[in-house]
Enzyme design. Structure first.
Site, PDB file in Angstrom:
ATOM      1  N   TYR A  37      16.638 -33.067  -6.930  1.00 34.65           N
ATOM      2  CA  TYR A  37      15.639 -32.148  -7.471  1.00 34.65           C
ATOM      3  C   TYR A  37      16.291 -30.787  -7.756  1.00 34.65           C
ATOM      4  O   TYR A  37      16.120 -30.212  -8.821  1.00 34.65           O
ATOM      5  CB  TYR A  37      14.481 -31.992  -6.478  1.00 34.65           C
ATOM      6  CG  TYR A  37      13.415 -31.031  -6.940  1.00 34.65           C
ATOM      7  CD1 TYR A  37      13.575 -29.657  -6.769  1.00 34.65           C
ATOM      8  CD2 TYR A  37      12.252 -31.472  -7.566  1.00 34.65           C
ATOM      9  CE1 TYR A  37      12.616 -28.767  -7.208  1.00 34.65           C
ATOM     10  CE2 TYR A  37      11.287 -30.592  -8.017  1.00 34.65           C
ATOM     11  CZ  TYR A  37      11.472 -29.235  -7.823  1.00 34.65           C
ATOM     12  OH  TYR A  37      10.523 -28.354  -8.262  1.00 34.65           O
ATOM     13  N   GLU A 114      14.462  11.514  -4.673  1.00 33.69           N
ATOM     14  CA  GLU A 114      13.802  10.366  -5.299  1.00 33.69           C
ATOM     15  C   GLU A 114      12.666   9.890  -4.408  1.00 33.69           C
ATOM     16  O   GLU A 114      12.601  10.248  -3.228  1.00 33.69           O
ATOM     17  CB  GLU A 114      14.828   9.245  -5.518  1.00 33.69           C
ATOM     18  CG  GLU A 114      15.412   8.719  -4.211  1.00 33.69           C
ATOM     19  CD  GLU A 114      16.560   7.746  -4.420  1.00 33.69           C
ATOM     20  OE1 GLU A 114      17.610   8.177  -4.937  1.00 33.69           O
ATOM     21  OE2 GLU A 114      16.387   6.570  -4.056  1.00 33.69           O
ATOM     22  N   LYS A 116      10.391   7.914  -1.859  1.00 33.22           N
ATOM     23  CA  LYS A 116      10.560   6.958  -0.768  1.00 33.22           C
ATOM     24  C   LYS A 116       9.459   5.918  -0.951  1.00 33.22           C
ATOM     25  O   LYS A 116       8.278   6.212  -0.804  1.00 33.22           O
ATOM     26  CB  LYS A 116      10.426   7.657   0.580  1.00 33.22           C
ATOM     27  CG  LYS A 116      10.557   6.706   1.749  1.00 33.22           C
ATOM     28  CD  LYS A 116      10.927   7.459   3.007  1.00 33.22           C
ATOM     29  CE  LYS A 116      10.674   6.685   4.290  1.00 33.22           C
ATOM     30  NZ  LYS A 116      11.015   5.288   4.302  1.00 33.22           N
ATOM     31  N   ASP A 118       7.117   2.874  -0.323  1.00 33.35           N
ATOM     32  CA  ASP A 118       6.528   2.296   0.879  1.00 33.35           C
ATOM     33  C   ASP A 118       6.344   0.795   0.684  1.00 33.35           C
ATOM     34  O   ASP A 118       5.241   0.308   0.474  1.00 33.35           O
ATOM     35  CB  ASP A 118       5.181   2.981   1.141  1.00 33.35           C
ATOM     36  CG  ASP A 118       4.671   2.692   2.539  1.00 33.35           C
ATOM     37  OD1 ASP A 118       5.458   2.188   3.355  1.00 33.35           O
ATOM     38  OD2 ASP A 118       3.497   2.959   2.798  1.00 33.35           O
ATOM     39  N   ARG A 137      15.920  -7.137   5.255  1.00 31.34           N
ATOM     40  CA  ARG A 137      16.826  -6.291   6.010  1.00 31.34           C
ATOM     41  C   ARG A 137      17.280  -6.975   7.296  1.00 31.34           C
ATOM     42  O   ARG A 137      18.428  -6.883   7.688  1.00 31.34           O
ATOM     43  CB  ARG A 137      16.143  -4.974   6.368  1.00 31.34           C
ATOM     44  CG  ARG A 137      17.049  -4.025   7.141  1.00 31.34           C
ATOM     45  CD  ARG A 137      16.271  -3.155   8.101  1.00 31.34           C
ATOM     46  NE  ARG A 137      15.255  -2.412   7.399  1.00 31.34           N
ATOM     47  CZ  ARG A 137      15.492  -1.268   6.777  1.00 31.34           C
ATOM     48  NH1 ARG A 137      16.675  -0.743   6.802  1.00 31.34           N
ATOM     49  NH2 ARG A 137      14.523  -0.660   6.155  1.00 31.34           N
ATOM     50  N   GLU A 173      13.008  -1.962  -2.676  1.00 29.54           N
ATOM     51  CA  GLU A 173      11.796  -2.295  -1.929  1.00 29.54           C
ATOM     52  C   GLU A 173      10.898  -3.183  -2.786  1.00 29.54           C
ATOM     53  O   GLU A 173      10.700  -2.919  -3.975  1.00 29.54           O
ATOM     54  CB  GLU A 173      11.002  -1.026  -1.593  1.00 29.54           C
ATOM     55  CG  GLU A 173      11.758   0.018  -0.841  1.00 29.54           C
ATOM     56  CD  GLU A 173      11.646  -0.102   0.669  1.00 29.54           C
ATOM     57  OE1 GLU A 173      10.525  -0.248   1.172  1.00 29.54           O
ATOM     58  OE2 GLU A 173      12.689  -0.039   1.338  1.00 29.54           O
ATOM     59  N   TYR A 225      16.942   1.026  -5.723  1.00 26.42           N
ATOM     60  CA  TYR A 225      17.343   2.434  -5.689  1.00 26.42           C
ATOM     61  C   TYR A 225      18.755   2.677  -5.184  1.00 26.42           C
ATOM     62  O   TYR A 225      19.128   3.808  -4.912  1.00 26.42           O
ATOM     63  CB  TYR A 225      16.371   3.264  -4.864  1.00 26.42           C
ATOM     64  CG  TYR A 225      16.035   2.639  -3.528  1.00 26.42           C
ATOM     65  CD1 TYR A 225      17.006   2.478  -2.552  1.00 26.42           C
ATOM     66  CD2 TYR A 225      14.745   2.199  -3.255  1.00 26.42           C
ATOM     67  CE1 TYR A 225      16.707   1.907  -1.348  1.00 26.42           C
ATOM     68  CE2 TYR A 225      14.435   1.623  -2.042  1.00 26.42           C
ATOM     69  CZ  TYR A 225      15.419   1.479  -1.095  1.00 26.42           C
ATOM     70  OH  TYR A 225      15.118   0.890   0.090  1.00 26.42           O
ATOM     71  N   LYS A 313       8.817  12.953   4.827  1.00 24.35           N
ATOM     72  CA  LYS A 313       7.547  12.228   4.672  1.00 24.35           C
ATOM     73  C   LYS A 313       6.429  13.208   4.402  1.00 24.35           C
ATOM     74  O   LYS A 313       6.310  14.226   5.081  1.00 24.35           O
ATOM     75  CB  LYS A 313       7.250  11.452   5.953  1.00 24.35           C
ATOM     76  CG  LYS A 313       8.205  10.302   6.174  1.00 24.35           C
ATOM     77  CD  LYS A 313       7.407   9.046   6.345  1.00 24.35           C
ATOM     78  CE  LYS A 313       8.131   8.021   7.160  1.00 24.35           C
ATOM     79  NZ  LYS A 313       7.253   6.913   7.479  1.00 24.35           N
ATOM     80  N   CYS A 411     -32.322   0.008  17.529  1.00 17.30           N
ATOM     81  CA  CYS A 411     -31.168  -0.541  16.821  1.00 17.30           C
ATOM     82  C   CYS A 411     -31.511  -0.692  15.334  1.00 17.30           C
ATOM     83  O   CYS A 411     -32.512  -1.324  14.995  1.00 17.30           O
ATOM     84  CB  CYS A 411     -30.781  -1.888  17.414  1.00 17.30           C
ATOM     85  SG  CYS A 411     -29.547  -2.745  16.413  1.00 17.30           S
ATOM     86  N   CYS A 414     -31.569  -4.813  14.550  1.00 18.24           N
ATOM     87  CA  CYS A 414     -32.541  -5.751  15.117  1.00 18.24           C
ATOM     88  C   CYS A 414     -33.798  -5.045  15.613  1.00 18.24           C
ATOM     89  O   CYS A 414     -34.751  -5.704  16.018  1.00 18.24           O
ATOM     90  CB  CYS A 414     -31.893  -6.566  16.240  1.00 18.24           C
ATOM     91  SG  CYS A 414     -31.529  -5.572  17.699  1.00 18.24           S
ATOM     92  N   CYS A 429     -26.791  -0.958  21.464  1.00 17.63           N
ATOM     93  CA  CYS A 429     -27.963  -1.822  21.291  1.00 17.63           C
ATOM     94  C   CYS A 429     -27.970  -2.795  22.458  1.00 17.63           C
ATOM     95  O   CYS A 429     -26.975  -3.453  22.734  1.00 17.63           O
ATOM     96  CB  CYS A 429     -27.869  -2.590  19.971  1.00 17.63           C
ATOM     97  SG  CYS A 429     -28.968  -4.017  19.921  1.00 17.63           S
ATOM     98  N   CYS A 434     -28.927  -9.549  19.162  1.00 17.25           N
ATOM     99  CA  CYS A 434     -28.894  -8.767  17.922  1.00 17.25           C
ATOM    100  C   CYS A 434     -27.963  -9.445  16.910  1.00 17.25           C
ATOM    101  O   CYS A 434     -26.800  -9.715  17.214  1.00 17.25           O
ATOM    102  CB  CYS A 434     -28.395  -7.359  18.216  1.00 17.25           C
ATOM    103  SG  CYS A 434     -28.078  -6.382  16.740  1.00 17.25           S
TER     104      CYS A 434
HETATM  105  S1  IVH Z   1      18.147   4.778   0.840  1.00 20.55           S
HETATM  106  C1  IVH Z   1      21.423   4.450   4.063  1.00 20.55           C
HETATM  107  N1  IVH Z   1      16.185   5.285  -0.832  1.00 20.55           N
HETATM  108  O1  IVH Z   1      13.238   3.652   3.681  1.00 20.55           O
HETATM  109  C2  IVH Z   1      20.292   4.778   3.206  1.00 20.55           C
HETATM  110  N2  IVH Z   1      15.698   4.102   1.144  1.00 20.55           N
HETATM  111  O2  IVH Z   1      13.819   4.998   6.315  1.00 20.55           O
HETATM  112  C3  IVH Z   1      19.542   3.592   2.791  1.00 20.55           C
HETATM  113  N3  IVH Z   1      13.358   3.403   1.357  1.00 20.55           N
HETATM  114  O3  IVH Z   1      15.892   1.663   4.856  1.00 20.55           O
HETATM  115  C4  IVH Z   1      18.203   3.826   2.280  1.00 20.55           C
HETATM  116  N4  IVH Z   1      12.673   4.258  -0.552  1.00 20.55           N
HETATM  117  O4  IVH Z   1      13.978   0.595   3.367  1.00 20.55           O
HETATM  118  C5  IVH Z   1      16.536   4.730   0.342  1.00 20.55           C
HETATM  119  N5  IVH Z   1      14.553   5.738  -2.402  1.00 20.55           N
HETATM  120  C6  IVH Z   1      14.916   5.196  -1.258  1.00 20.55           C
HETATM  121  C7  IVH Z   1      13.984   4.530  -0.431  1.00 20.55           C
HETATM  122  C8  IVH Z   1      14.415   3.990   0.776  1.00 20.55           C
HETATM  123  C9  IVH Z   1      12.323   3.581   0.530  1.00 20.55           C
HETATM  124  C10 IVH Z   1      13.284   2.719   2.647  1.00 20.55           C
HETATM  125  C11 IVH Z   1      14.466   1.826   2.922  1.00 20.55           C
HETATM  126  C12 IVH Z   1      15.201   2.516   4.024  1.00 20.55           C
HETATM  127  C13 IVH Z   1      14.098   3.246   4.717  1.00 20.55           C
HETATM  128  C14 IVH Z   1      14.673   4.431   5.435  1.00 20.55           C
END
Ligand code: IVH
Length: 718
Positions: A37, A114, A116, A118, A137, A173, A225, A313, A411, A414, A429, A434
């Protein structure tokens, strides 16, 4: 091969593959080996790569990356996947930049800012332009091979465009966009399935699926990234990576900036904050990275993360909106919770129409009134909350909110009597019948971590109670497939039945639940004060629910505390409890025969009271009648002390690569260990995952052993 010939072969291969898919998935009667396959499949992949014009959306290659796996293979990253230092403070960003300038004096150090993202970290490997491997990871060195799942993501090219380098390890990500997330949850709501908490969780859950067919149905995206190991790639600056990835056909960050001073960095961070909600993916911060790879190399790493980057953050987002009403919800133990009905607003990536107001005192303290303009706050994953009232915008006629009057002293569901315990902030309640309470208890019994009856979620529970098919949770065990299949989850005008397939699934899950471990049952019964940890402890010392209900150990705990209170000798009981392994001699408490019991007196009271109540007795009786026999997890006292993690205390922090916190906790507790929520000198191990919190630093300060998942697995018995 010519285009025409290729087209014919592609057609043949597709038909062949579909046939085998059908034989495999639908009829469970494959007639070729996996190897054969795979060969057909990879022939098709190769041909389509060579003749991209022939690729059609309905090609098997476009749908699913392959067949379900039994387990993920572990694969090594070519370069480790590290995490970043996090901060919420602009001062620390400033310190970061000053620090790297000190480390490389007399040099200009441009940095890139750049988003981050999520999502869920992944690493892809392209060899000579062909996608070879995709991995999670994991512990940073070794991760799960999720190539099949990644292949289902449409935006991940199988082959790179343009002059591809010989080797490209690329990091990014995986995410689910907001629309996809909302649509998925809507569908689940219709089916009465539990809703996903946020897009990140769904993305993570999707990648953990062993069956790529499921992943293929989830609208996932990817942002890349950065690079790991590379060969034949000529870049010196990070800012060159984005256009390069784009040229190769890889989705990458569209928004990034170069900055050369603290001011420029902070202003880029603010600019990003202003536009980040327009991006398709969720972001929770900005990453600041040295732009030059040569400088990065000289800056190097600390034990945990690179010195050349930091993640800033963003604080939880706050917005103003009008509070249109306050409604009261009834929980499974009868507690009445006020909920704010808001003029819908968009905040931190989703539209919010409700927010919890916690309880009556909270409303009083903040003087929240219907008609007020309120400030609500939502951090990425957190339930939105009302933080304060914009008093200047209060309508003149707004009156203080009177909880009891609002619900006319009964309540709201009920009409039963309500009571406010003087020591307790909530109204309750008191009617155990209920319907709101019953619904919530049914939902709780079926929930993840309890009996795991996935197809019985909120709506199904609602309707089962509403239609009188279920009057108490254990009634689930008497449901018939036909009843469930006919259950109308819609309205009378627009009916929508649960269906045969879902009903069969639900009944199978209910059947399976009969023999789940005792700890799950003790948790699922919603005994006041009994959470997962207590349920696990109880299950280690008792064979079945009946034994817990009449537990000598729990009675001893009560007697012990009573005797101590009355200043009588409790030595005998203490000895008995220690001998049973249910207590330890107290190290800190003054006085002789001081002990610490596995379960405290308040909880012991709750449990015995519950089983002595009408409800509790009925549960015991019905479990017997229904033949429900949870699996015993009892370990003898001697054995308990011999368990590999006996007397070891763990604290968890951060996200572990391949297990959830609950899974790790379950593992530790089943091996006799204990999980605590805060680090102290008594902590034996801190099990740290990605992005650990302050517990990590505290543990470091106290010199406590910090281990990652890989090290944790090593201390587990094989
Ligand atoms: S660079 C050694 N760039 O956030 C540096 N990480 O807290 C490697 N993440 O492990 C990470 N956006 O999973 C990098 N623009 C970005 C990111 C990013 C999200 C995540 C990534 C990383 C974690 C770090």
């Amino acid at each position: 091969m010519q285009q025409k010939e290729a087209a014919k072969r592609v057609q043949q291969l597709r038909e062949e593959i579909r046939k085998h898919d059908r034989l495999y998935y639908e009829e469970a009667a494959p007639i070729i080996s996996d190897r054969e396959y795979d060969r057909l499949y990879s022939d098709l992949v190769d041909l389509e790569a060579e003749f991209p014009d022939l690729v059609t959306p309905d090609s098997p290659t476009q749908r699913v990356g392959g067949k379900p796996l039994k387990a993920f293979e572990q694969v090594a990253h070519l370069t480790p996947m590290l995490s970043l230092d996090n901060t919420y403070s602009e001062d620390e960003v400033k310190n970061f930049y000053n620090r790297i300038q000190r480390l490389l004096p007399n040099e200009k150090i441009p940095v890139v800012i750049e988003p981050k993202v999520d999502g869920v970290a992944v690493s892809l490997i392209y060899e000579s332009g062909k996608l070879r491997q995709a991995a999670t990871r994991g512990d940073g060195t070794v991760g799960d091979n999720i190539t099949q799942n990644i292949r289902t993501i449409r935006s991940v090219p199988e082959r790179l465009r343009d002059a591809a380098p010989k080797l490209l390890e690329v990091r990014g990500e995986v995410y689910m966009d907001r629309k996809g997330f909302e649509k998925l949850n809507e569908e689940r709501k219709k089916q009465g399935l539990p809703l996903f908490a946020n897009p990140r969780n769904v993305a993570a859950g999707s990648l953990k699926q062993l069956d790529p067919a499921i992943v293929a149905k989830r609208p996932l995206g990817i942002v890349l990234y950065g690079t790991g190991a590379t060969e034949g790639l000529d870049v010196d600056l990070h800012s060159e990576v984005f256009p390069l990835l784009k040229k190769l056909g890889l989705p990458t960050t569209e928004w990034w900036r170069v900055a050369k001073s603290v001011d420029e960095i902070l202003s880029a961070i603010h600019d990003l904050d202003a536009i980040r909600h327009k991006l398709a993916y969720q972001t929770d911060g900005a990453v600041v990275k040295a732009n030059s790879f040569a400088q990065r190399e000289r800056l190097g790493f600390t034990a945990k993360s690179p010195r050349w980057a930091i993640a800033y953050k963003y604080a939880a987002e706050r917005v103003e909106t009008v509070l249109n009403d306050i409604i009261i919800q009834v929980g499974r133990t009868g507690i009445l919770t006020p909920v704010a009905v808001l003029e819908p607003v968009f905040v931190s990536g989703s539209t919010v129409g409700r927010a919890t107001l916690h309880n009556e005192d909270e409303i009083k303290r903040k003087d929240i009134r219907i008609g007020d303009t309120v400030v609500i706050e939502k951090a990425g994953e957190v339930i939105p909350a009302v933080v304060e009232v914009a008093k200047s915008k209060r309508p003149r006629d707004a009156k203080p909110f009177d909880f009891a009057k609002h619900i006319h002293g009964k309540c709201p569901v009920c009409g039963g009597p309500i009571r406010r315990d003087p020591d307790f902030v909530a109204w309750r309640c008191e009617n155990l019948q209920c319907p709101a309470q019953t619904t919530r208890r049914v939902e709780f019994l079926a929930a993840r971590g309890a009996l795991d009856i996935e197809s019985v979620g909120g709506i199904v529970a609602d309707k089962l109670v509403e239609r009188g098919l279920v009057r108490e949770p254990l009634d689930l065990f008497e449901l018939q497939i036909e009843q469930l299949a006919k259950l109308n989850l819609g309205t009378e005008e627009a009916p929508r039945v649960f269906g045969e397939k879902n009903a069969t699934k639900a009944i199978n899950a209910i059947e399976r639940a009969r023999t789940l471990p005792l700890s799950r049952w003790l948790f699922a019964l919603a005994i006041p004060d009994v959470g997962k940890t207590t349920a696990t402890q109880l299950a280690r010392f008792h064979d079945n629910v009946d034994e817990v209900a009449h537990s000598q150990l729990l009675r001893d705990v009560l007697d012990y505390h009573q005797k101590r209170e009355q200043k009588e000798s409790a030595k005998e009981i203490a000895e008995r409890l220690i001998k049973a392994g249910f207590a330890e001699r107290s190290k800190s408490k003054a006085g002789k025969d001081g002990i610490v019991t596995e379960v405290g007196s308040v909880v012991a009271h709750s449990i015995l009271d519950f089983f002595a109540s009408v409800t509790g007795k009925k549960i015991l009786r019905r479990m017997k009648e229904l033949g429900i026999q949870p699996k015993s997890e009892k370990v003898s006292a001697k054995k308990a002390a011999e368990l590999p993690l006996a007397e070891k205390t763990f604290v968890l922090t951060g996200t572990l690569p391949s297990m959830t916190r609950e899974e790790a906790t379950e593992k530790i507790e089943s091996l006799g260990g204990h999980v605590s929520s805060s680090v102290s000198k008594k902590t034996d191990y801190v099990l740290a995952g990605a992005e650990p919190g302050s517990k990590f630093d505290k543990a470091k300060g106290l010199g406590i052993k910090i281990i990652d998942e890989a090290a944790f697995r090593k201390i587990l018995p094989r």
